[in-house]
Design a protein around this motif. Structure first.
Motif, mmCIF file in Angstrom:
data_model
loop_
_atom_site.group_PDB
_atom_site.id
_atom_site.type_symbol
_atom_site.label_atom_id
_atom_site.label_comp_id
_atom_site.label_asym_id
_atom_site.label_seq_id
_atom_site.Cartn_x
_atom_site.Cartn_y
_atom_site.Cartn_z
ATOM 1 N N LYS A 8 3.016 -1.009 -1.697
ATOM 2 C CA LYS A 8 2.576 -2.094 -0.711
ATOM 3 C C LYS A 8 2.723 -1.308 0.771
ATOM 4 N N THR A 9 3.755 -0.963 1.058
ATOM 5 C CA THR A 9 4.435 -0.514 2.126
ATOM 6 C C THR A 9 3.245 0.903 2.530
ATOM 7 N N GLU A 50 -0.343 0.320 3.117
ATOM 8 C CA GLU A 50 -0.360 -0.476 4.432
ATOM 9 C C GLU A 50 -0.204 0.588 5.550
ATOM 10 N N TYR A 95 -3.939 -0.863 -5.727
ATOM 11 C CA TYR A 95 -2.790 0.383 -5.538
ATOM 12 C C TYR A 95 -1.454 0.080 -6.318
#
Length: 200
Positions: free
Chosen positions: A67-68, A71, A97
Motif C-alpha cells: 500500500k505504501t 501510494e 496491488y
C-alpha cells in the motif's frame, strides 16, 4: 520507493518489469497490469525487519508495504506512460496491488492501472515504464515482457529498445549531474524501451 543507498552514481534501484495490457469486451484497452521485480539490494532493504528472516513473507504480511509503495508511486505517475497515436492516456487509481517475496528473496510489486477512458489499440498504442530522473532503472524482462489479456484476434505486441546514449550523455552519468538536474528534466526517457501494441 525512497531508498537509502551508498551507490556513487545513478541508478540506485534496478527493476525488471513485465506488463500486461488488458482489453475489454469491446476490444479496447482498459488497463495495464504491472509486475515489477526489484533487485536483491532493494528487496532486502524493503523487507528488513518484517517477519521471520528465515521464512518467505506472505502477501498479507507485505500488504502494508504494498500500500505504501503504490501510494508513493502516484507522485511519479506510476512511472508509466501510455499513448494512443502519440497522445497520452490518463490512468485511474491503482487496484489489485500486492507484494510477493520469492524463494530467491526478491520482491515483486503487482498492481493494475485502469485507464480512465478505454483506448483503441488500432492506432498505435504504446507503453513505456521509466523514471525521468533515472534514480530507478527499469528494464523489460527478456522473456515474455508483455502479455495481451483478452485481446481481439490479430493483435500483436513488440518491444523497441532505446538508442544507445551518445558520448555526451554517457559523460553525464554521475551523481553530481543528477543532483543538479533541473526540475522537469526527463533524462530517463532516453533509456526507456517502448512497448507497441497493434490491433487490426
Amino acid at each position: 520507493m525512497a531508498v537509502a543507498s551508498a551507490a556513487s552514481a545513478h541508478p540506485h534501484v534496478f527493476v525488471v518489469a513485465k506488463e500486461e495490457v488488458i482489453f475489454g469486451t469491446d476490444g479496447k484497452v482498459t488497463g495495464i497490469r504491472a509486475a515489477w521485480t526489484f533487485d536483491d539490494m532493494y528487496s532486502s532493504f524493503a523487507i528488513q525487519g518484517l517477519g521471520d528472516p528465515n521464512k518467505i513473507l506472505t502477501t498479507d504480511e507485505l500488504a502494508p508495504l504494498a500500500k505504501t509503495n503504490v501510494e508513493s508511486l502516484a507522485e511519479f505517475g506510476y512511472f508509466t506512460v501510455a499513448k494512443v497515436a502519440g497522445k497520452a492516456v490518463l490512468f485511474g487509481d491503482p487496484t489489485d496491488y500486492l507484494l510477493e517475496e520469492t524463494p530467491d528473496k526478491l520482491v515483486t510489486l503487482h498492481f493494475t492501472l485502469p485507464l480512465k477512458e478505454p483506448a483503441a489499440a488500432n492506432r498505435a498504442f504504446s507503453l513505456q515504464v521509466y523514471d525521468p530522473t533515472y534514480f530507478v532503472s527499469f528494464d523489460f524482462a527478456d522473456k515474455d515482457p508483455v502479455a495481451l489479456k483478452n485481446a481481439p484476434s490479430g493483435c500483436s505486441s513488440s518491444v523497441t529498445k532505446p538508442r544507445s546514449l551518445d558520448s555526451g550523455d554517457n559523460q553525464k552519468l554521475s551523481e553530481a549531474f543528477f543532483s543538479n538536474m533541473s526540475p522537469g528534466v526527463d533524462f530517463g526517457i532516453k533509456l526507456a524501451s517502448r512497448i507497441i501494441v497493434a490491433c487490426p
